[in-house]
Write a protein that holds these residues in place. Structure first.
Motif, mmCIF file in Angstrom:
data_model
loop_
_atom_site.group_PDB
_atom_site.id
_atom_site.type_symbol
_atom_site.label_atom_id
_atom_site.label_comp_id
_atom_site.label_asym_id
_atom_site.label_seq_id
_atom_site.Cartn_x
_atom_site.Cartn_y
_atom_site.Cartn_z
ATOM 1 N N GLU A 55 0.866 -1.186 0.000
ATOM 2 C CA GLU A 55 0.000 0.000 0.000
ATOM 3 C C GLU A 55 0.897 1.229 0.000
ATOM 4 O O GLU A 55 1.153 1.852 1.029
ATOM 5 N N THR A 56 1.382 1.590 -1.182
ATOM 6 C CA THR A 56 2.395 2.635 -1.320
ATOM 7 C C THR A 56 1.754 3.996 -1.517
ATOM 8 O O THR A 56 0.801 4.130 -2.293
ATOM 9 N N PRO A 57 2.262 5.057 -0.830
ATOM 10 C CA PRO A 57 1.737 6.408 -1.047
ATOM 11 C C PRO A 57 1.888 6.836 -2.505
ATOM 12 O O PRO A 57 2.826 6.421 -3.205
ATOM 13 N N GLU A 58 0.978 7.694 -2.971
ATOM 14 C CA GLU A 58 0.969 8.104 -4.367
ATOM 15 C C GLU A 58 2.271 8.799 -4.765
ATOM 16 O O GLU A 58 2.752 8.646 -5.888
ATOM 17 N N LEU A 88 0.260 -6.735 3.062
ATOM 18 C CA LEU A 88 1.269 -7.377 3.889
ATOM 19 C C LEU A 88 2.453 -7.846 3.039
ATOM 20 O O LEU A 88 2.275 -8.370 1.938
ATOM 21 N N THR A 89 3.663 -7.676 3.588
ATOM 22 C CA THR A 89 4.865 -8.136 2.890
ATOM 23 C C THR A 89 4.792 -9.631 2.616
ATOM 24 O O THR A 89 5.156 -10.099 1.524
ATOM 25 N N GLU A 90 4.342 -10.405 3.607
ATOM 26 C CA GLU A 90 4.246 -11.857 3.428
ATOM 27 C C GLU A 90 3.317 -12.216 2.271
ATOM 28 O O GLU A 90 3.600 -13.143 1.497
ATOM 29 N N ALA A 91 2.217 -11.483 2.140
ATOM 30 C CA ALA A 91 1.282 -11.756 1.048
ATOM 31 C C ALA A 91 1.901 -11.420 -0.305
ATOM 32 O O ALA A 91 1.739 -12.160 -1.287
#
Length: 311
Positions: free
Chosen positions: A206-209, A234-237
């Motif tokens: 979920e990276t900021p724009e 999630l990083t694991e996902a």
């Protein structure tokens, strides 16, 4: 009034204790008078008055001067502790505990929370009264929150800071890497081109724009953007999807490094060279002292590169 009636009422006064301690230390009323800046008769009268109020003899005369009686020894020992405690109480009353220094901090990229707690623990050593608040609600627009005064310090990766309004200092860089399964069609390529990434399915967090814009500009320039992308929280996902051969994971080396030991994931870099991301600390000038301490703590606590060479 009931509470006032319960206040202890000693027979001796503070001045009596000072006289007794001075006489015990000096051995004569004349020498004690010099210490107390009083006359010898005044010290003798004060000592006699103290003995009368207490109802016990405190000193006996001997060839070596005044010697404390058992009652005097008890009083000297207790008075020494009592006066030392009183001095400490006065010191604390004159300099009450400092109010906590409140600092509101936000990180533009969530990967910082992987190592930030270590830095914050070091920071509290230098600022024991620090009240640090992680203002995660301003993650999407940290620079705007700084300018508006909603936060005090921001750990930035791509956000542009208006010149003159805020203080900034560079920190370090990390590398954005591309992770694929050995079974993925790009696994055999030593490096990846922008055309490879345009055709691939990219999997990100979920990276900021602002960070998305930085990534697209650095990787694709003014050319077409990738056609397929998916965001997972999630990083694991993210890595599990890549491990299943369903796309190319795009994430920081700090997050990828711990998951590469089993041999079921490969790291790829751009053919144009490593994609390095600069980190900076920005702060409101009113928060200069804690911000500079945080700057030093971050520089010492940030993890070293976890991925070296080619995979």
């Amino acid at each position: 009034m009931g509470h006032i009636a319960n206040i202890p009422r000693p027979r001796l006064e503070l001045r009596d204790l000072q006289v007794v301690l001075a006489v015990a230390a000096a051995g004569t009323t004349a020498a004690a008078a010099s210490t107390l800046h009083l006359s010898q008769p005044a010290v003798s009268r004060a000592l006699l008055a103290a003995e009368e109020r207490l109802g016990a003899r405190l000193f006996d005369r001997s060839p070596r001067g005044l010697q404390a009686t058992p009652a005097g020894e008890q009083l000297v020992a207790g008075a020494t502790r009592l006066l030392a405690e009183l001095v400490e109480i006065e010191r604390r009353a004159r300099a009450p505990a400092a109010r906590p220094t409140r600092v509101r901090l936000v990180c533009e990229c969530y990967t910082a929370y992987h190592w930030l707690p270590t830095a914050l623990a070091d920071l509290r050593t230098g600022l024991p009264n620090l009240d640090l608040v992680l203002a995660v609600e301003h993650t999407r627009a940290p620079v705007e929150a700084l300018v508006a005064g909603a936060i005090d310090v921001a750990l930035l990766t791509t956000g542009e800071v208006p010149p003159g309004e805020l203080a900034t200092q560079p920190l370090f860089t990390d590398e954005i890497v591309f992770v694929v399964s050995p079974a993925h069609e790009l696994a055999k390529k030593p490096t990846l081109t922008r055309d490879d990434l345009r055709k691939a399915r990219l999997i990100t967090g979920e990276t900021p724009e602002a960070e998305v814009r930085w990534f697209v500009t650095r990787v694709f320039g003014r050319g077409p953007r990738p056609g397929r992308a998916q965001r997972l929280p999630l990083t694991e996902a993210i890595l599990d999807v890549a491990r299943a051969g369903m796309g190319v994971a795009v994430l920081s080396e700090w997050m990828a490094g711990p998951h590469l030991g089993r041999g079921d994931l490969l790291v790829k870099r751009l053919s144009s060279g490593p994609l390095r991301r600069p980190w900076r600390l920005a702060w409101r000038r009113e928060a200069d002292e804690p911000a500079r301490l945080l700057l030093a703590a971050l520089k010492s606590a940030a993890p070293a590169p976890m991925i070296t060479g080619k995979r």
